[in-house]
Design a protein around this motif. Structure first.
Motif, PDB file in Angstrom:
ATOM      1  N   ASP A  69      -3.736  -1.016  -7.327  1.00  0.00           N
ATOM      2  CA  ASP A  69      -4.765  -1.358  -6.338  1.00  0.00           C
ATOM      3  C   ASP A  69      -6.012  -1.826  -7.067  1.00  0.00           C
ATOM      4  O   ASP A  69      -6.653  -1.053  -7.780  1.00  0.00           O
ATOM      5  CB  ASP A  69      -5.071  -0.136  -5.473  1.00  0.00           C
ATOM      6  CG  ASP A  69      -5.990  -0.469  -4.309  1.00  0.00           C
ATOM      7  OD1 ASP A  69      -6.429  -1.632  -4.204  1.00  0.00           O
ATOM      8  OD2 ASP A  69      -6.272   0.431  -3.495  1.00  0.00           O
TER       9      ASP A  69
ATOM     10  N   TYR B  35      -4.124  -6.513  -4.662  1.00  0.00           N
ATOM     11  CA  TYR B  35      -3.082  -5.768  -5.360  1.00  0.00           C
ATOM     12  C   TYR B  35      -2.578  -6.586  -6.534  1.00  0.00           C
ATOM     13  O   TYR B  35      -2.486  -7.826  -6.466  1.00  0.00           O
ATOM     14  CB  TYR B  35      -1.911  -5.443  -4.425  1.00  0.00           C
ATOM     15  CG  TYR B  35      -2.279  -4.568  -3.255  1.00  0.00           C
ATOM     16  CD1 TYR B  35      -2.415  -3.189  -3.405  1.00  0.00           C
ATOM     17  CD2 TYR B  35      -2.497  -5.121  -1.998  1.00  0.00           C
ATOM     18  CE1 TYR B  35      -2.755  -2.390  -2.330  1.00  0.00           C
ATOM     19  CE2 TYR B  35      -2.840  -4.323  -0.915  1.00  0.00           C
ATOM     20  CZ  TYR B  35      -2.968  -2.962  -1.086  1.00  0.00           C
ATOM     21  OH  TYR B  35      -3.313  -2.166  -0.031  1.00  0.00           O
TER      22      TYR B  35
ATOM     23  N   GLN C 258      -9.368  -6.550  -0.195  1.00  0.00           N
ATOM     24  CA  GLN C 258      -8.118  -5.856  -0.514  1.00  0.00           C
ATOM     25  C   GLN C 258      -7.336  -6.715  -1.514  1.00  0.00           C
ATOM     26  O   GLN C 258      -7.064  -7.887  -1.267  1.00  0.00           O
ATOM     27  CB  GLN C 258      -7.304  -5.630   0.756  1.00  0.00           C
ATOM     28  CG  GLN C 258      -6.056  -4.807   0.567  1.00  0.00           C
ATOM     29  CD  GLN C 258      -5.257  -4.701   1.850  1.00  0.00           C
ATOM     30  OE1 GLN C 258      -5.022  -5.690   2.544  1.00  0.00           O
ATOM     31  NE2 GLN C 258      -4.846  -3.492   2.181  1.00  0.00           N
TER      32      GLN C 258
ATOM     33  N   SER D 229      -8.545  -3.354  -5.275  1.00  0.00           N
ATOM     34  CA  SER D 229      -9.496  -3.612  -4.197  1.00  0.00           C
ATOM     35  C   SER D 229     -10.899  -3.189  -4.609  1.00  0.00           C
ATOM     36  O   SER D 229     -11.089  -2.249  -5.381  1.00  0.00           O
ATOM     37  CB  SER D 229      -9.080  -2.861  -2.927  1.00  0.00           C
ATOM     38  OG  SER D 229      -7.784  -3.240  -2.513  1.00  0.00           O
TER      39      SER D 229
ATOM     40  N   SER E 280       0.803  -1.218   0.000  1.00  0.00           N
ATOM     41  CA  SER E 280       0.000   0.000   0.000  1.00  0.00           C
ATOM     42  C   SER E 280       0.841   1.275   0.000  1.00  0.00           C
ATOM     43  O   SER E 280       0.279   2.385  -0.006  1.00  0.00           O
ATOM     44  CB  SER E 280      -0.934   0.016   1.211  1.00  0.00           C
ATOM     45  OG  SER E 280      -0.177  -0.057   2.410  1.00  0.00           O
TER      46      SER E 280
ATOM     47  N   SER F 269      -5.637   4.358  -8.373  1.00  0.00           N
ATOM     48  CA  SER F 269      -5.278   2.941  -8.212  1.00  0.00           C
ATOM     49  C   SER F 269      -3.840   2.637  -8.625  1.00  0.00           C
ATOM     50  O   SER F 269      -3.369   1.518  -8.419  1.00  0.00           O
ATOM     51  CB  SER F 269      -6.240   2.074  -9.029  1.00  0.00           C
ATOM     52  OG  SER F 269      -6.123   2.358 -10.405  1.00  0.00           O
TER      53      SER F 269
END
Length: 525
Positions: free
Chosen positions: A198, A216, A214, A200, A4, A177
């Protein structure tokens, strides 16, 4: 590092993205942000408005002995909160960003783009994403993201191993993202080394409910130290080339299950991911083109809140009694009672002592006209920035050169957006052609750059043909191309020649079409 983790450039640009996103979403999203976009007045705070950040009351309370004590952690209803809620409710938010985006996209796509593909990639023309979008529709969505945030990512996506007839598809990633990335600055300047995306979102469960998951997607080059250090034990990686790893419900960058996506056993030497900015394809985020419109929309929103509040207060006059000693029917004989509710209107009355007075007082309207004028001025400024970016000049004639310069200057942003969007889509499709063994040179995306949409007239055609007869070095094919760009004809030059050749001596074709005069026929020949 955790997955993250965000690139410094991301952290710097994210506040601007949020402003544009919220204002583009509309009134509900802006008002949900509360004091972030509409601060409370000092009077509301003094009346006990709750601080949205800390959730504690901003005033104290009076004890029975008359002393005031602080109220810690109070999250109860207060007069200040009621005042702010009414203030927020009366405020008007104008959807200037959404209107500007729609208008600009309409201008950019008033004519469709020209898309050339090798035969093997032709299926992507009408079905290139998981949502079965065509390339023209995808380019429109790319341009919208460019205008809103100044950034969008395109990934040539392959999930699993595919056979020789399979094609990759295109996945889009918003600016928010694309969390982190690394670019080579030494051996191959500008080459992407890794990127963390990202993915998610809400995932459908077996019981038809949704759960936020979540997730990735990590892209990398197998030769990059980050990939070699983060790869899971036993992962079979090529010596170099594109690898990817998808992980869920974890933020750990260790033990990533990297794999080399392949089509018919072939991988790619570089990561098939392209970022498209408002002006170029660089990795540094561009400033959102509509940020100024968004900021102006918020300024108008705050001005509207004050204006509507002042209008409301002006209509709420307060009764003041001077020297009044109101008697109550419930008071004991001889008892003077103050502060009893005063009834007005039908069946109500005010009892005043001899010499007393009563009057209404209210907020002055002296500043309302200035507030209204300021709002109108801001609206015109916002329109100039956004939806009316290529509006005609009010009154007065101007030369063709002046018109061309003015339109070119005012559409520079749109031209940059259109060109960058087309270049980014072309680059990713060239990678797709290489991956499936097609010729990448056959991929060509040409956006529409005719934003003004000036119509062609008969006088224009006459002037051009007269100029050619007087020696203007311009071929009939070029004149035909100009007419086609202006929408005067949909036929190619060769088709037009065949049609003219099929016409008889009278100039009437087999379908009874109109005749051409001899001069025009001679020139066309």
């Amino acid at each position: 590092m955790p997955l993250s983790s965000k690139h410094p450039a991301y952290a710097e640009a994210a506040p601007d993205w949020k402003i544009v996103r919220d204002t583009h979403a509309g009134e509900r999203q802006v008002k949900a942000a509360g004091t972030e976009y509409l601060p409370a007045s000092s009077g509301m705070i003094a009346a006990g408005f709750l601080d949205g950040a800390s959730g504690t009351a901003l005033i104290g309370r009076q004890r029975s002995d008359g002393q005031v004590e602080a109220v810690a952690g109070a999250a109860c209803f207060s007069e200040g909160q009621a005042q702010y809620d009414a203030y927020l409710c009366r405020a008007v938010f104008h959807p200037l960003v959404a209107a500007s985006a729609e208008a600009l996209i309409g201008i950019m796509h008033r004519k469709p783009p020209t898309i050339a593909l090798p035969e093997k990639l032709e299926p992507l023309r009408n079905d290139c994403t998981q949502d079965r979008e065509g390339l023209a529709t995808l380019l429109r969505r790319i341009n919208e993201e460019q205008l809103l945030t100044g950034r969008i990512g395109l990934l040539l996506d392959v999930r699993g191993e595919l056979g020789p007839e399979a094609l990759p598809f295109l996945s889009t990633y918003t600016a928010e993202s694309i969390l982190n990335w690394g670019v080579d600055r030494d051996a191959s300047p500008g080459k992407l080394l890794f990127a963390v995306l990202d993915e998610s979102g809400d995932q459908l469960q077996d019981d038809l409910s949704y759960r936020h998951q979540q997730r990735y997607l990590v892209l990398g080059n197998a030769a990059t130290p980050f990939v070699q250090q983060s790869a899971a034990d036993g992962a079979e990686l090529p010596a170099e080339g594109y690898v990817a790893a998808a992980v869920s419900d974890t933020d750990d960058a260790a033990d990533l299950p990297f794999k080399a996506p392949q089509i018919a056993g072939n991988g790619l030497p570089e990561i098939p991911f392209v970022t498209i900015g408002a002006k170029d394809l660089q990795w540094a985020p561009d400033a959102p083109p509509l940020l100024r419109v968004a900021s102006m929309a918020l300024a108008i929103y705050r001005g509207e809140a004050d204006y509507r509040h002042a209008l409301f207060m002006q209509g709420q006059e307060t009764l003041v009694t001077i020297g009044a000693k109101q008697a109550s029917a419930y008071a004991e004989p001889g008892e003077v009672v103050r502060g009893r509710p005063i009834l007005l209107g039908a069946n109500g009355r005010i009892d005043l002592d001899l010499g007393g007075d009563a009057k209404f007082i209210g907020v002055s309207a002296a500043g309302l006209s200035a507030m209204r004028q300021a709002i109108e001025d801001d609206k015109r400024a916002a329109a100039e920035m956004g939806a009316q970016i290529i509006g005609d000049r009010s009154g007065g004639a101007e030369s063709g050169d002046a018109l061309e310069i003015r339109v070119a200057a005012r559409t520079a942003t749109l031209s940059s957006v259109a060109l960058a969007g087309a270049q980014g889509l072309e680059r990713i499709l060239k990678m797709a052609a290489i991956w499936v063994g097609a010729n990448p040179d056959e991929v060509k995306i040409t956006p529409n750059l005719d934003f003004a949409g000036s119509p062609i007239t008969g006088a224009d055609i006459l002037q051009i043909t007269q100029a050619k007869s007087m020696g203007l070095p311009l071929s009939w094919a070029s004149i035909h191309d100009w007419l086609a760009r202006k929408g005067f004809t949909a036929k190619t030059y060769e088709e037009e020649e065949d049609q003219i050749g099929a016409e008889g001596p009278s100039g009437i074709d087999h379908n009874g079409g109109p005749a051409l005069d001899d001069a025009t026929t001679d020139k066309a020949a």
